[in-house]
Motif scaffolding. Structure first.
Motif, PDB file in Angstrom:
ATOM      1  N   GLN A 149       0.831  -1.209   0.000  1.00  0.00           N
ATOM      2  CA  GLN A 149       0.000   0.000   0.000  1.00  0.00           C
ATOM      3  C   GLN A 149       0.862   1.254   0.000  1.00  0.00           C
ATOM      4  OE1 GLN A 149      -2.570  -0.464   3.380  1.00  0.00           O
ATOM      5  NE2 GLN A 149      -4.249  -1.318   2.144  1.00  0.00           N
ATOM      6  N   GLY A 150       1.934   1.223   0.757  1.00  0.00           N
ATOM      7  CA  GLY A 150       2.849   2.364   0.784  1.00  0.00           C
ATOM      8  C   GLY A 150       3.494   2.601  -0.560  1.00  0.00           C
ATOM      9  N   VAL A 151       3.904   1.523  -1.210  1.00  0.00           N
ATOM     10  CA  VAL A 151       4.502   1.632  -2.549  1.00  0.00           C
ATOM     11  C   VAL A 151       3.473   2.171  -3.532  1.00  0.00           C
ATOM     12  CG1 VAL A 151       5.416   0.290  -4.478  1.00  0.00           C
ATOM     13  CG2 VAL A 151       6.241  -0.137  -2.169  1.00  0.00           C
ATOM     14  N   ARG A 152       2.250   1.694  -3.423  1.00  0.00           N
ATOM     15  CA  ARG A 152       1.199   2.176  -4.330  1.00  0.00           C
ATOM     16  C   ARG A 152       0.948   3.668  -4.123  1.00  0.00           C
ATOM     17  NH1 ARG A 152      -4.731   2.370  -4.437  1.00  0.00           N
ATOM     18  NH2 ARG A 152      -5.297   2.383  -6.624  1.00  0.00           N
ATOM     19  N   ARG A 153       0.865   4.116  -2.871  1.00  0.00           N
ATOM     20  CA  ARG A 153       0.668   5.545  -2.589  1.00  0.00           C
ATOM     21  C   ARG A 153       1.817   6.364  -3.148  1.00  0.00           C
ATOM     22  NH1 ARG A 153       0.471   5.130   3.008  1.00  0.00           N
ATOM     23  NH2 ARG A 153      -0.857   3.317   3.115  1.00  0.00           N
ATOM     24  N   GLU A 154       3.028   5.861  -2.959  1.00  0.00           N
ATOM     25  CA  GLU A 154       4.213   6.564  -3.466  1.00  0.00           C
ATOM     26  C   GLU A 154       4.179   6.634  -4.998  1.00  0.00           C
ATOM     27  OE1 GLU A 154       7.520   8.794  -2.861  1.00  0.00           O
ATOM     28  OE2 GLU A 154       6.342   7.878  -1.277  1.00  0.00           O
ATOM     29  N   PHE A 155       3.800   5.531  -5.628  1.00  0.00           N
ATOM     30  CA  PHE A 155       3.696   5.507  -7.091  1.00  0.00           C
ATOM     31  C   PHE A 155       2.626   6.485  -7.572  1.00  0.00           C
ATOM     32  CE2 PHE A 155       1.588   3.922 -10.920  1.00  0.00           C
ATOM     33  CZ  PHE A 155       2.649   3.929 -11.795  1.00  0.00           C
ATOM     34  N   ASP A 156       1.478   6.498  -6.926  1.00  0.00           N
ATOM     35  CA  ASP A 156       0.403   7.425  -7.307  1.00  0.00           C
ATOM     36  C   ASP A 156       0.862   8.874  -7.190  1.00  0.00           C
ATOM     37  OD1 ASP A 156      -1.326   5.363  -7.867  1.00  0.00           O
ATOM     38  OD2 ASP A 156      -2.456   5.531  -5.982  1.00  0.00           O
ATOM     39  N   THR A 157       1.552   9.191  -6.092  1.00  0.00           N
ATOM     40  CA  THR A 157       2.041  10.550  -5.886  1.00  0.00           C
ATOM     41  C   THR A 157       3.049  10.929  -6.962  1.00  0.00           C
ATOM     42  OG1 THR A 157       1.734  10.301  -3.498  1.00  0.00           O
ATOM     43  CG2 THR A 157       3.156  12.091  -4.228  1.00  0.00           C
ATOM     44  N   LEU A 158       3.967  10.038  -7.244  1.00  0.00           N
ATOM     45  CA  LEU A 158       4.980  10.295  -8.264  1.00  0.00           C
ATOM     46  C   LEU A 158       4.352  10.432  -9.647  1.00  0.00           C
ATOM     47  CD1 LEU A 158       8.023  10.549  -8.753  1.00  0.00           C
ATOM     48  CD2 LEU A 158       8.076   8.094  -9.168  1.00  0.00           C
ATOM     49  N   PHE A 159       3.421   9.545  -9.959  1.00  0.00           N
ATOM     50  CA  PHE A 159       2.746   9.590 -11.261  1.00  0.00           C
ATOM     51  C   PHE A 159       1.964  10.882 -11.427  1.00  0.00           C
ATOM     52  CE2 PHE A 159      -0.924   8.763 -13.995  1.00  0.00           C
ATOM     53  CZ  PHE A 159      -0.279   8.334 -15.145  1.00  0.00           C
ATOM     54  N   ARG A 160       1.251  11.295 -10.396  1.00  0.00           N
ATOM     55  CA  ARG A 160       0.472  12.530 -10.445  1.00  0.00           C
ATOM     56  C   ARG A 160       1.391  13.744 -10.644  1.00  0.00           C
ATOM     57  NH1 ARG A 160      -4.748  13.444  -8.776  1.00  0.00           N
ATOM     58  NH2 ARG A 160      -4.713  11.368  -7.895  1.00  0.00           N
ATOM     59  N   ALA A 161       2.512  13.754  -9.940  1.00  0.00           N
ATOM     60  CA  ALA A 161       3.453  14.866 -10.074  1.00  0.00           C
ATOM     61  C   ALA A 161       4.010  14.932 -11.496  1.00  0.00           C
ATOM     62  CB  ALA A 161       4.579  14.719  -9.062  1.00  0.00           C
ATOM     63  N   GLN A 162       4.352  13.789 -12.051  1.00  0.00           N
ATOM     64  CA  GLN A 162       4.879  13.764 -13.421  1.00  0.00           C
ATOM     65  C   GLN A 162       3.815  14.183 -14.431  1.00  0.00           C
ATOM     66  OE1 GLN A 162       7.954  13.313 -14.633  1.00  0.00           O
ATOM     67  NE2 GLN A 162       8.673  13.255 -12.526  1.00  0.00           N
ATOM     68  N   ALA A 163       2.579  13.742 -14.233  1.00  0.00           N
ATOM     69  CA  ALA A 163       1.495  14.114 -15.143  1.00  0.00           C
ATOM     70  C   ALA A 163       1.241  15.618 -15.079  1.00  0.00           C
ATOM     71  CB  ALA A 163       0.220  13.345 -14.804  1.00  0.00           C
ATOM     72  N   GLU A 164       1.237  16.191 -13.883  1.00  0.00           N
ATOM     73  CA  GLU A 164       1.034  17.635 -13.737  1.00  0.00           C
ATOM     74  C   GLU A 164       2.174  18.408 -14.387  1.00  0.00           C
ATOM     75  OE1 GLU A 164       0.467  18.367  -9.582  1.00  0.00           O
ATOM     76  OE2 GLU A 164      -1.558  17.514  -9.585  1.00  0.00           O
ATOM     77  N   LYS A 165       3.394  17.913 -14.254  1.00  0.00           N
ATOM     78  CA  LYS A 165       4.550  18.567 -14.870  1.00  0.00           C
ATOM     79  C   LYS A 165       4.417  18.548 -16.393  1.00  0.00           C
ATOM     80  CE  LYS A 165       9.541  18.210 -15.323  1.00  0.00           C
ATOM     81  NZ  LYS A 165      10.708  17.353 -15.088  1.00  0.00           N
ATOM     82  N   MET A 166       4.037  17.419 -16.953  1.00  0.00           N
ATOM     83  CA  MET A 166       3.876  17.323 -18.405  1.00  0.00           C
ATOM     84  C   MET A 166       2.775  18.249 -18.891  1.00  0.00           C
ATOM     85  SD  MET A 166       4.609  13.278 -19.328  1.00  0.00           S
ATOM     86  CE  MET A 166       2.913  12.985 -19.515  1.00  0.00           C
ATOM     87  N   LEU A 167       1.664  18.328 -18.169  1.00  0.00           N
ATOM     88  CA  LEU A 167       0.574  19.209 -18.573  1.00  0.00           C
ATOM     89  C   LEU A 167       0.988  20.674 -18.503  1.00  0.00           C
ATOM     90  CD1 LEU A 167      -2.488  17.442 -16.939  1.00  0.00           C
ATOM     91  CD2 LEU A 167      -1.895  17.546 -19.359  1.00  0.00           C
ATOM     92  N   ARG A 168       1.776  21.034 -17.497  1.00  0.00           N
ATOM     93  CA  ARG A 168       2.277  22.412 -17.410  1.00  0.00           C
ATOM     94  C   ARG A 168       3.190  22.721 -18.583  1.00  0.00           C
ATOM     95  NH1 ARG A 168       2.708  21.419 -11.983  1.00  0.00           N
ATOM     96  NH2 ARG A 168       4.908  20.939 -12.168  1.00  0.00           N
ATOM     97  N   GLU A 169       4.052  21.777 -18.943  1.00  0.00           N
ATOM     98  CA  GLU A 169       4.963  21.983 -20.068  1.00  0.00           C
ATOM     99  C   GLU A 169       4.208  22.096 -21.386  1.00  0.00           C
ATOM    100  OE1 GLU A 169       7.782  18.804 -19.860  1.00  0.00           O
ATOM    101  OE2 GLU A 169       8.837  19.676 -18.137  1.00  0.00           O
ATOM    102  N   LEU A 170       3.115  21.370 -21.509  1.00  0.00           N
ATOM    103  CA  LEU A 170       2.297  21.437 -22.731  1.00  0.00           C
ATOM    104  C   LEU A 170       1.390  22.659 -22.726  1.00  0.00           C
ATOM    105  CD1 LEU A 170       1.262  17.697 -23.097  1.00  0.00           C
ATOM    106  CD2 LEU A 170       2.908  18.956 -24.486  1.00  0.00           C
ATOM    107  N   GLU A 171       1.373  23.399 -21.623  1.00  0.00           N
ATOM    108  CA  GLU A 171       0.558  24.594 -21.460  1.00  0.00           C
ATOM    109  C   GLU A 171      -0.932  24.300 -21.649  1.00  0.00           C
ATOM    110  OE1 GLU A 171       2.128  27.752 -23.839  1.00  0.00           O
ATOM    111  OE2 GLU A 171       4.071  27.656 -22.862  1.00  0.00           O
TER     112      GLU A 171
END
Length: 101
Positions: free
Chosen positions: A24-46
């Motif tokens: 569960q901890g690994v899954r939470r960490e993965f979700d957090t990391l994935f969300r951060a990367q997705a938000e970063k990509m969306l910001r870069e794509l404006e």
């Protein structure tokens, strides 16, 4: 033998429980990391946010309504101008007399 079996089962249950907690901890960490990367990509794509999109959509709707109102007003004013111009030309024309038979 019974106590030994129970202790083994207890240890296995504790180990499985710990493994589930780690998973569960690994899954939470993965979700957090994935969300951060997705938000970063969306910001870069404006990509605009939903709130910004809705605000611009509302502004466009209001502008469209205002344009339609102004168009109707212009048409009304042009109609009055045409009516005045045609009235002036009728007033300035000499009266026509009927031909004598």
């Amino acid at each position: 033998m019974t106590q030994t079996s129970n202790r083994i089962f207890d240890e296995m249950a504790r180990l499985m429980n710990d493994a589930a907690g780690v998973a569960q901890g690994v899954r939470r960490e993965f979700d957090t990391l994935f969300r951060a990367q997705a938000e970063k990509m969306l910001r870069e794509l404006e990509v605009v946010s939903r709130e910004e999109f809705e605000a611009v959509k509302e502004m466009a709707r209001l502008a469209r309504e205002e344009n339609e109102a102004l168009k109707a007003r212009i048409e009304a004013l042009e109609g009055k101008t045409v009516a005045k111009a045609s009235k002036k030309t009728k007033d300035s024309e000499p009266p026509t007399s009927a031909p004598e038979a």
